[in-house]
Design an enzyme around this catalytic site. Structure first.
Site, short mmCIF file in Angstrom:
data_model
loop_
_atom_site.label_atom_id
_atom_site.label_comp_id
_atom_site.label_asym_id
_atom_site.label_seq_id
_atom_site.Cartn_x
_atom_site.Cartn_y
_atom_site.Cartn_z
N SER A 128 0.82 -1.22 0.00
CA SER A 128 0.00 0.00 0.00
C SER A 128 0.85 1.27 0.00
O SER A 128 1.95 1.31 0.57
CB SER A 128 -0.92 0.02 1.22
OG SER A 128 -1.86 -1.02 1.17
N GLY A 341 -23.51 -2.39 29.14
CA GLY A 341 -22.39 -1.53 29.46
C GLY A 341 -21.05 -2.26 29.42
O GLY A 341 -20.03 -1.68 29.04
N GLU A 364 -6.16 -5.84 2.90
CA GLU A 364 -6.14 -6.89 1.87
C GLU A 364 -7.36 -6.82 0.95
O GLU A 364 -7.90 -7.83 0.51
CB GLU A 364 -5.98 -8.28 2.48
CG GLU A 364 -4.62 -8.50 3.11
CD GLU A 364 -4.36 -9.92 3.54
OE1 GLU A 364 -4.73 -10.84 2.78
OE2 GLU A 364 -3.80 -10.11 4.63
#
Length: 382
Positions: A128, A341, A364
């Protein structure tokens, strides 16, 4: 107790069932590790996984060559992810990082595999860039031939194991043709002059990530993997193998969320009765179980198809990754709702899963890109 019934499916052999059982027992004793120092934790995980033999499926065994066992990769990622997301990350990057060497490397280049399979070296997959993520063909980083060397210049970003890797598999434009046909792949050891860590990147689920800078990084021509211009084919072949395993990691997260939720609704009382007696809660559990099983079928179909000798499983792997990661996000979101919570309390397993799953729908090949891939495969076949 996690569901193991899927191991009886015809996709698997006895060795896969043994792997799942033995690795699960190892995980129960060794995971999770302390995550406060993520770099140190990843180094520790790679060392432990390598020491005990769990990294063997990640790379070609040069002494006994054979194809990568994608089903073993998927089972391992699913099992590790169910116990500890960082352990899955450490395992996965050893495979993705050296995938190009396992599939296309020379004998000399594959000497790295003995180190990565035993945890003695850490690998990274540098694909990338700041302006080209899923659009690999738009890559800008240049590799210029200079006699018996190449000079690499440019940047890579969002590189997993960036900053701790010993070896980077780097893709760059060599210019044999426009677009995808002009890319090549190289081995670049971390200590190579001109390679530096430009920035460490922090994300919601901490992993070692970095932006890399290449300032006329000089590598020998022998660092080229395959032939000039083979880079795109190499990258896509590697992703073909490992994309299914991303779905498997998501499946591991989803299974853990389902298991925790079943325990929660059985023990927690609401309006004077266990939550499990409420039809709305039963509906959530049913939807979660359905998504988990459907994802598993797609993942192990893709892995089995590749292991049976298919040259490419682009369609099957894209479907597996898209469905498994998207549905795991939904399963974990339901788990948050069922835990109330506690589901968003820092340090709770469900809160951790909620942070871990999101990146899998991006790396990917993002989910939207997988839809494009699937559509092109389907229409092309028609």
């Amino acid at each position: 107790m996690p569901d193991r019934s899927f191991l009886s499916w015809p996709f698997f052999e006895d060795r896969h069932r043994d792997l799942a059982e033995q690795l699960d027992a190892w995980c129960a004793k060794n995971l999770p590790v302390e995550h406060q120092d993520v770099d140190a934790a990843c180094r520790e995980l790679v060392a432990k996984l390598g020491r005990d033999g769990w990294l063997k499926p990640t790379a070609l065994d040069t002494e006994n060559p054979g194809p990568l066992d994608v089903r073993a990769l998927c089972i391992t990622r699913e099992t590790l992810a169910r116990h500890d997301g960082l352990a899955d990350f450490a395992f996965a990057m050893q495979g993705l990082g050296t995938g190009a060497l396992s599939l296309f490397g020379t004998i000399e280049q594959q000497q790295w595999l003995a180190k990565t399979r035993t945890g003695k070296a850490i690998s990274a997959f540098a694909l990338s860039e700041p302006r080209s993520g899923s659009d690999v063909a738009n890559m800008e980083m240049a590799a210029t031939r200079d006699g018996d060397f190449y000079l690499l210049s440019g940047e890579k970003t969002w590189i997993s194991n960036g900053g701790i890797a010993d070896l980077y598999i780097v893709f760059a434009r060599t210019g044999e043709a426009p677009g995808a046909k002009g890319l090549s792949a190289f081995t670049v050891p971390a200590e190579t002059k001109g390679l530096s860590i430009a920035e460490r990147l922090e994300v919601i689920a901490p992993h070692p990530l970095a932006r890399l800078s290449f300032d006329n990084v000089r590598v020998p021509a022998s660092a080229l993997i395959g032939k000039p211009g083979d880079g795109f084919r190499i990258a896509m072949s590697v992703l073909d193998v490992f994309r299914s395993t991303v779905g498997a990691a998501a499946l591991g997260f989803a299974r853990r969320a389902l298991d925790e939720s079943i325990g929660r609704v059985a023990d927690r009382k609401l309006f004077g009765a266990p939550m499990a007696e409420l039809q709305m809660v039963q509906g959530h559990i049913a939807d979660m179980a359905l998504d988990v099983d459907a994802a598993a079928l797609l993942i192990y179909r893709a892995a089995w198809t590749k292991d049976m000798g298919a040259a490419r499983v682009t369609r099957e792997a894209a479907m597996a990754k898209l469905f498994a990661t998207d549905k795991a996000q939904e399963v974990i979101d339901r788990a948050v709702q069922l835990h109330g919570g506690d589901g968003v309390r820092k340090g709770h397993i469900i809160e951790s899963l909620y942070r871990e799953i999101r990146a899998l729908r991006i790396y990917e090949g993002a989910s939207d890109v997988q839809k494009v891939v699937i559509a092109r495969q389907v229409m092309g076949a028609a």
